[in-house]
Design a protein around this motif. Structure first.
Motif, short mmCIF file in Angstrom:
data_model
loop_
_atom_site.label_atom_id
_atom_site.label_comp_id
_atom_site.label_asym_id
_atom_site.label_seq_id
_atom_site.Cartn_x
_atom_site.Cartn_y
_atom_site.Cartn_z
N GLU A 1 0.81 -1.22 0.00
CA GLU A 1 0.00 0.00 0.00
C GLU A 1 0.84 1.27 0.00
OE1 GLU A 1 -4.05 -1.42 2.34
OE2 GLU A 1 -2.22 -1.03 3.49
N VAL A 2 2.12 1.16 0.33
CA VAL A 2 2.98 2.35 0.36
C VAL A 2 2.99 3.04 -1.00
CG1 VAL A 2 5.38 3.12 0.56
CG2 VAL A 2 4.46 1.50 2.22
N ASN A 3 2.86 2.27 -2.06
CA ASN A 3 2.95 2.83 -3.41
C ASN A 3 1.83 3.82 -3.74
OD1 ASN A 3 5.25 1.32 -3.98
ND2 ASN A 3 4.04 -0.45 -4.63
N VAL A 4 0.73 3.79 -2.98
CA VAL A 4 -0.37 4.71 -3.29
C VAL A 4 -0.14 6.07 -2.64
CG1 VAL A 4 -1.96 2.76 -3.44
CG2 VAL A 4 -1.85 4.10 -1.32
N PHE A 5 0.95 6.21 -1.88
CA PHE A 5 1.24 7.48 -1.22
C PHE A 5 2.40 8.16 -1.93
CE2 PHE A 5 -0.79 4.84 1.96
CZ PHE A 5 -1.68 5.73 2.57
N PRO A 6 2.17 9.29 -2.59
CA PRO A 6 3.26 9.98 -3.31
C PRO A 6 4.37 10.40 -2.37
CG PRO A 6 1.29 11.37 -3.17
CD PRO A 6 0.88 10.01 -2.70
N THR A 7 5.61 10.14 -2.78
CA THR A 7 6.75 10.45 -1.93
C THR A 7 6.94 11.95 -1.72
OG1 THR A 7 8.20 10.35 -3.87
CG2 THR A 7 7.96 8.33 -2.57
#
Length: 505
Positions: A250-256
């Motif tokens: 799910e980390v990938n859905v949060f823009p860095t």
């Protein structure tokens, strides 16, 4: 983290001096804007009353109430409402010096009598009496001294005093019904009743009178109850909350550009808990060779990799790898070796294997197939009996099962983690041995600096005797908005210290 924050503070000071030197007209510098931290819990507190602070996230209660001692970001026990403490030579008397000038949020004094009143109530409280069972008396010889007398040395007492069990509340409301929803403490925050919706959202406002107020940099903290993990992810994405535990995927859905992410410290140990070591209902489990064979049948690395969701690491120990009791040298004991496991079972008289019934719960279902397969390959035939989770504890306490799969939370204290696996659901048959009792006695009388070595000896005993069959520890993934700095810490489920406003660099 501390170095960064100090540098940031220095930069702000320098900027303020430059701004003032350029303000010939005497224009005042703008005031800092109030800051708010937005977090979530999955279950609302059932009560804020002293003695009933259990079965819930500790962040709220330990923000409202102070304790005699507390844990810092390094998980060290440090002074809190008590500025110092000292044990007697025989570790049966513990004396605390209470800080002067402390007050509860209602203006009443936090003195030695107030501490005694809270701890005496906690000693009889349903959620805390077991934690303080070793206490025989609590006295206040003067307004700034508290003396706790123990029936026997108890290394778990100090760490328990840093938990909600040790919360200190205003004596005037301790036994009042109002304390369940309207707590009166002296902690770094006060519950804002007007901005709180019980069961849904809790709002805390910073308490400037707290002795450690400067360490808590948010003016307001809003804690929202969200039970659905998917809703937590959504709320974090939209800015409703600032921090969340998520799966690595799910980390990938949060823009860095907007969120930072990372791995928390280990929070729980999962595995097979072998509890019938006397063989009362499963005779085979009384034989050390059988317990060793169960351990050797488990491919811990493979299970952690395939079923751990990217947050699990194989282990054969019931202690956190960041704590003193853990030992890298023990990791190869009873390592995966099905052939050796079958040989041990044959030597123990079980060449044809044996049958065992294990409770199937929502917690175990992910692992049941692989456990059945791997134990079956060495001759241990597992039957999973469906058990509603609300019935699990009562059935285990009734002695229905010799082994089960479950997670156990890691507390950050070797003494507490040892107590946890030797009491309650993880030891329903009250198993012990003279050798283990001797090791526990040594740990309980050991000075703080010597306790890691004492608990490593207990850990070694657990591993060598195959008391359990741990499989992995979990280190959850987190995301946090870039407006907030977060320091991974063992205390992130019991304190607001890990979160600070993002430093400007």
């Amino acid at each position: 983290m501390k170095k960064t924050r100090l540098l940031a503070a220095g930069a702000v000071t320098l900027a303020a001096v430059i701004a003032m030197s350029g303000c010939a007209g005497g224009e005042a510098a703008p005031e800092a804007q109030p800051t708010t931290l937005k977090l979530t819990i999955n279950t609302p507190p059932s009560s804020f009353a002293i003695g009933n602070l259990a079965g819930q996230d500790a962040t709220l209660s330990l923000s409202i109430y102070d304790t005699l001692v507390m844990r810092d970001l390094n998980n060290e026990l440090v002074a809190a409402a008590a500025e110092s403490w000292e044990y007697s030579e025989d570790r049966r008397t513990l004396t605390f010096d209470i800080r002067d000038g402390q007050e509860f949020s209602d203006g009443s004094p936090l003195d030695a009598d107030a501490v005694v009143a809270s701890l005496d109530l906690a000693r009889t409280g349903p959620s805390s009496q077991a934690a303080f069972a070793s206490i025989s008396a609590i006295e206040a010889p003067d307004e700034s001294t508290v003396v706790i007398t123990l029936a026997e040395p108890d290394a778990a007492l100090l760490p328990n005093l840093a938990r909600p069990f040790g919360a200190i509340g205003a004596p005037s409301v301790l036994t009042e019904e109002s304390s369940q929803l309207s707590p009166v403490g002296s902690g770094p925050y006060v519950l804002d009743q007007d901005a709180t919706t019980v069961g849904s959202e809790y709002t805390l406002t910073r308490n400037p009178a707290n002795w450690n107020a400067d360490a808590y940099e948010f003016d307001t903290v809003k804690i929202t109850v969200i039970q659905d993990p998917a809703a937590v992810v959504s709320a974090t994405q939209t800015g409703e909350i600032d921090y969340a535990l998520v799966s690595p995927q799910e980390v990938n859905v949060f823009p860095t550009s907007e969120f930072a992410s990372g791995e928390n410290l280990p929070t729980a140990i999962g595995g097979l808990w072998i509890v019938d070591r006397a063989g009362s209902i499963v005779p085979a489990l009384a034989d050390l060779r059988v317990r060793q064979a169960i351990n050797m049948a488990l491919d811990r690395d493979g299970i952690a990799e395939s079923l751990g969701g990217g947050t699990s690491t194989a282990t054969n120990q019931v202690y956190s790898p960041v704590d003193g009791a853990f030992s890298d040298q023990l990791l190869d004991v009873d390592a995966y070796d099905p052939a050796a496991a079958r040989k041990l079972l044959a030597e123990a008289g079980y060449a044809d294997g044996f049958d065992i019934t294990v409770p199937s719960t929502v917690i175990s279902q992910t692992f049941e197939s692989i456990i059945t397969q791997q134990l079956g390959e060495v001759g241990v035939r597992v039957t999973w009996e469906p058990v509603p989770f609300q019935d699990f504890y009562s059935k285990v306490f009734a002695g229905n099962y010799g082994m089960f799969f479950m997670y156990n939370a890691i507390s950050g204290s070797d003494a507490l983690d040892t107590s946890a696996v030797l009491q309650g659901v993880f030891n329903p048959f009250n198993s012990t041995t003279p050798e283990l009792d001797s090791l526990l006695d040594a740990a309980n009388v050991a000075a703080e600096d010597d306790q890691p070595e004492s608990y490593r000896a207990i850990n070694e005993y657990f591993v060598d005797q195959a008391w359990f069959a741990p499989m992995s520890y979990s280190s959850p993934t987190y995301v946090v908005t870039r407006s907030v700095d977060y320091t991974p810490s063992t205390i992130s489920t019991s304190s607001l210290l890990p979160w600070t406003p993002a430093s400007s660099e």
